[in-house]
Design a protein around this motif. Structure first.
Motif, PDB file in Angstrom:
ATOM      1  N   UNK A 203       1.173  -1.534  13.442  1.00 34.90           N
ATOM      2  CA  UNK A 203       1.792  -0.433  12.449  1.00 34.90           C
ATOM      3  C   UNK A 203       1.959  -0.666  11.087  1.00 34.90           C
ATOM      4  N   UNK A 204       2.342  -1.849  10.883  1.00 32.84           N
ATOM      5  CA  UNK A 204       2.804  -2.233   9.416  1.00 32.84           C
ATOM      6  C   UNK A 204       1.552  -1.887   8.420  1.00 32.84           C
ATOM      7  N   UNK A 205       0.424  -2.009   8.893  1.00 26.52           N
ATOM      8  CA  UNK A 205      -0.983  -2.067   8.294  1.00 26.52           C
ATOM      9  C   UNK A 205      -1.321  -0.411   7.832  1.00 26.52           C
ATOM     10  N   UNK A 206      -0.733   0.364   8.607  1.00 26.31           N
ATOM     11  CA  UNK A 206      -0.744   1.816   7.985  1.00 26.31           C
ATOM     12  C   UNK A 206      -0.301   1.977   6.478  1.00 26.31           C
ATOM     13  N   UNK A 207       0.629   1.140   6.302  1.00 25.89           N
ATOM     14  CA  UNK A 207       1.088   1.357   4.748  1.00 25.89           C
ATOM     15  C   UNK A 207       0.177   0.884   3.955  1.00 25.89           C
ATOM     16  N   UNK A 208      -0.765   0.262   4.161  1.00 26.93           N
ATOM     17  CA  UNK A 208      -1.720  -0.069   3.036  1.00 26.93           C
ATOM     18  C   UNK A 208      -3.112   0.585   3.307  1.00 26.93           C
ATOM     19  N   UNK A 209      -3.181   1.565   4.362  1.00 26.25           N
ATOM     20  CA  UNK A 209      -4.244   2.367   4.632  1.00 26.25           C
ATOM     21  C   UNK A 209      -5.083   2.926   3.451  1.00 26.25           C
ATOM     22  N   UNK A 210      -6.436   2.894   3.307  1.00 32.61           N
ATOM     23  CA  UNK A 210      -7.232   3.511   2.360  1.00 32.61           C
ATOM     24  C   UNK A 210      -7.344   5.103   2.082  1.00 32.61           C
ATOM     25  N   UNK A 211      -7.167   5.563   3.423  1.00 29.56           N
ATOM     26  CA  UNK A 211      -7.497   6.873   3.758  1.00 29.56           C
ATOM     27  C   UNK A 211      -6.558   7.870   3.219  1.00 29.56           C
ATOM     28  N   UNK A 212      -7.093   8.715   2.502  1.00 24.50           N
ATOM     29  CA  UNK A 212      -6.296   9.926   1.666  1.00 24.50           C
ATOM     30  C   UNK A 212      -5.156  10.572   2.651  1.00 24.50           C
ATOM     31  N   UNK A 213      -5.639  10.811   3.902  1.00 25.34           N
ATOM     32  CA  UNK A 213      -4.792  11.869   4.702  1.00 25.34           C
ATOM     33  C   UNK A 213      -3.567  10.832   5.046  1.00 25.34           C
ATOM     34  N   UNK A 214      -3.528   9.609   4.875  1.00 29.31           N
ATOM     35  CA  UNK A 214      -2.341   8.805   5.220  1.00 29.31           C
ATOM     36  C   UNK A 214      -1.361   8.828   4.359  1.00 29.31           C
ATOM     37  N   UNK A 215      -1.916   8.873   3.079  1.00 28.85           N
ATOM     38  CA  UNK A 215      -0.981   8.534   1.832  1.00 28.85           C
ATOM     39  C   UNK A 215       0.328   9.430   1.727  1.00 28.85           C
ATOM     40  N   UNK A 216       0.146  10.746   2.131  1.00 29.26           N
ATOM     41  CA  UNK A 216       1.566  11.467   2.089  1.00 29.26           C
ATOM     42  C   UNK A 216       2.457  11.033   3.257  1.00 29.26           C
ATOM     43  N   UNK A 217       2.069  10.723   4.402  1.00 31.21           N
ATOM     44  CA  UNK A 217       2.827  10.233   5.548  1.00 31.21           C
ATOM     45  C   UNK A 217       3.527   8.992   5.041  1.00 31.21           C
ATOM     46  N   UNK A 218       2.718   8.057   4.419  1.00 29.66           N
ATOM     47  CA  UNK A 218       3.156   6.761   4.122  1.00 29.66           C
ATOM     48  C   UNK A 218       4.311   6.742   3.142  1.00 29.66           C
ATOM     49  N   UNK A 219       4.020   7.772   2.197  1.00 26.01           N
ATOM     50  CA  UNK A 219       5.112   7.901   1.005  1.00 26.01           C
ATOM     51  C   UNK A 219       6.476   8.148   1.404  1.00 26.01           C
TER      52      UNK A 219
END
Length: 424
Positions: A203-219
């Motif tokens: 799960x920690x790897x989600x934080x540096x996902x390159x997918x734009x869809x993940x960016x707002x969630x990660x923020x």
RNA sequence: GCGAUCGUAGCUCAGUUGGUUAGAGCGCCGGUUUGUGGUACCGGAGGUCGGGAGUUCAAGCCUCCUCGGUCGCCCCA
């Protein structure tokens, strides 16, 4: 008969690039001595368990990304994919505890079974520095300051940023991780397919996902800072204070993580956008939990490694500025004499260019392609016994070579001597 | 493992809407220049167009398969 091809992802490095490669290593060697890091040489392969146990049984890493094979005795061996695990093994098996805190440095080839792309090869090379047996934040600081100095001395620090984060101590890290998993579960629908997959595995790897869809969630994801124990806060504070005191710039990167559980506290990467998808030039962190996974006693340690190929890509041309002279025999029967002169000059420290065939004109042209415009012509002695002529074009430094050469070979032997200024 | 893209001389590359014997520069080999101020001049050799199959009167060019390079995804210790 067909010539066998090189193995996928290996490279044959030639000429200027190989010089740049050597330059990186020599700067590293010089700086690590300034910091009194002990040079070590490590085996290129180990029992597979050295790496698989240190990595945990997680991920594709062990199953798919290692160069593993069976030896004749049936043991599973692996070409080293990193330095740290092998160094940790050596620390334990050689009783290097007696030297703690131990500062070590090494460099050499590493192997990972991956598809090659820009800055990623199956055989690649790293420089590496570790401090083992030091729990103090100043160890982290010293390693970071050393890394910063190496990058600056290489002249590659332009456009390179130090990203710094803390993962906290074990309780901090565990609490943060639990909060992250809960948060991402709640926002699962908004995540990319890859990240939904990561949620289960890493799960920690989600934080540096390159997918734009993940960016707002990660923020909006939980931040480590809210979960740090006071000890962990204190540790990180000392690291940042140390960097400030040493005037090393950094950027706080709360999403910078390490997938493996043995990482604690400091995590850092020097990154650039000049290397395509592979932005990390140098990376490392504190791995206080590693020794135990190899059956050793709890041993704090911190280290980093940097890819030599990536440093070379940032380096550009490395010019050899050493003045050199081309030794050019005027005729075939003077080959041996010219060779003898070259030997004598080289024994006296003069850099000599030689070829083995063709007339002096052609050889001179070839030397010019190598950037050498200083020539020593060897001829039959003339009426005055002069058998050497000297010509140089270019820097004053090249002209000064004459004095050095004349001293070695005897000034009386020289007929024509001329130096010409380079014209643009 | 997945995707995109490229593959023509030793190297870097041209090659038109499919149309005679596939070109250039560099390198290599040979010769000329008897020379020293920045890389001379002339000539020559070298290609199953990555490999295989197909379409077509005709394929370097179009289609499929395959191998390899590059870049990206996954992974990144």
């Amino acid at each position: 008969m067909k010539t066998p091809q090189a193995i996928r992802g290996t490279q044959d490095i030639f000429g200027a690039e190989a010089e740049a490669f050597a330059h990186v290593v020599s700067v590293f060697e010089r700086v690590r001595k300034l910091y009194r890091f002990t040079r070590i040489e490590m085996p290129v392969f180990e029992k597979t368990e050295v790496f698989s146990r240190s990595l945990g049984e997680t991920t594709d890493v062990v199953s798919k990304e290692m160069y593993s094979f069976e030896d004749r005795g049936g043991d599973s061996l692996t070409l080293r994919p990193e330095f740290t695990a092998g160094i940790a093994r050596a620390y334990l098996t050689n009783g290097w505890q007696q030297h703690a805190p131990l500062k070590v440095a090494t460099h050499g080839p590493l192997f990972r079974y991956e598809r090659p792309q820009k800055g990623r090869y199956r055989q690649f090379h790293q420089i590496d520095a570790e401090i083992i047996g030091a729990a103090e934040p100043l160890a982290d600081v010293e390693l970071l300051v050393m890394a910063d100095q190496i990058l600056k001395e290489l002249g590659v620090s332009y456009g390179v940023t130090l990203l710094l984060n803390t993962l906290g101590d074990a309780p901090s890290r565990d609490a943060w991780r639990a909060a992250l998993v809960e948060y991402f579960r709640d926002h699962r629908a908004g995540l990319s397919e890859d990240s939904q997959e990561r949620l289960e595995r890493n799960p920690l790897r989600i934080l540096d996902s390159k997918d734009p869809r993940d960016k707002p969630v990660v923020a909006d994801a939980p931040k480590i800072d809210d979960y740090l124990s006071s000890e962990a806060q204190d540790f990180f504070g000392k690291v940042t204070q140390g960097l400030d005191a040493a005037s090393v710039d950094y950027v706080r990167a709360p999403a910078l993580v390490r997938g493996l559980d043995y990482y604690r506290h400091t995590a850092f990467e020097f990154v650039t956008d000049r290397l395509g998808a592979q932005g990390t030039v140098l990376g490392g962190g504190r791995y206080d939990g590693l020794m135990e996974s190899l059956g050793g006693p709890p041993t704090p340690a911190v280290g980093w490694a940097a890819g030599i190929e990536r440093l070379v890509m940032l380096l550009g041309e490395v010019q050899s500025v050493e003045p050199a002279v081309a030794i050019l025999p005027e005729s075939d029967d003077l080959e041996a004499e010219a060779a003898a002169i070259a030997s004598e000059l080289r024994r006296n420290g003069v850099n000599c260019w030689t070829a083995f065939r063709q007339n002096p004109k052609k050889r001179g042209a070839k030397a010019g392609l190598d950037g050498i415009f200083t020539k020593l012509f060897v001829q039959q002695p003339d009426a005055h016994g002069k058998d050497l002529n000297f010509t140089s074009v270019g820097s004053l430094e090249a002209a000064e070579l004459y004095h050095q050469i004349a001293k070695i070979l005897g000034e009386v032997r020289f007929g024509n001597i001329s130096h010409f200024r380079a014209t643009e």
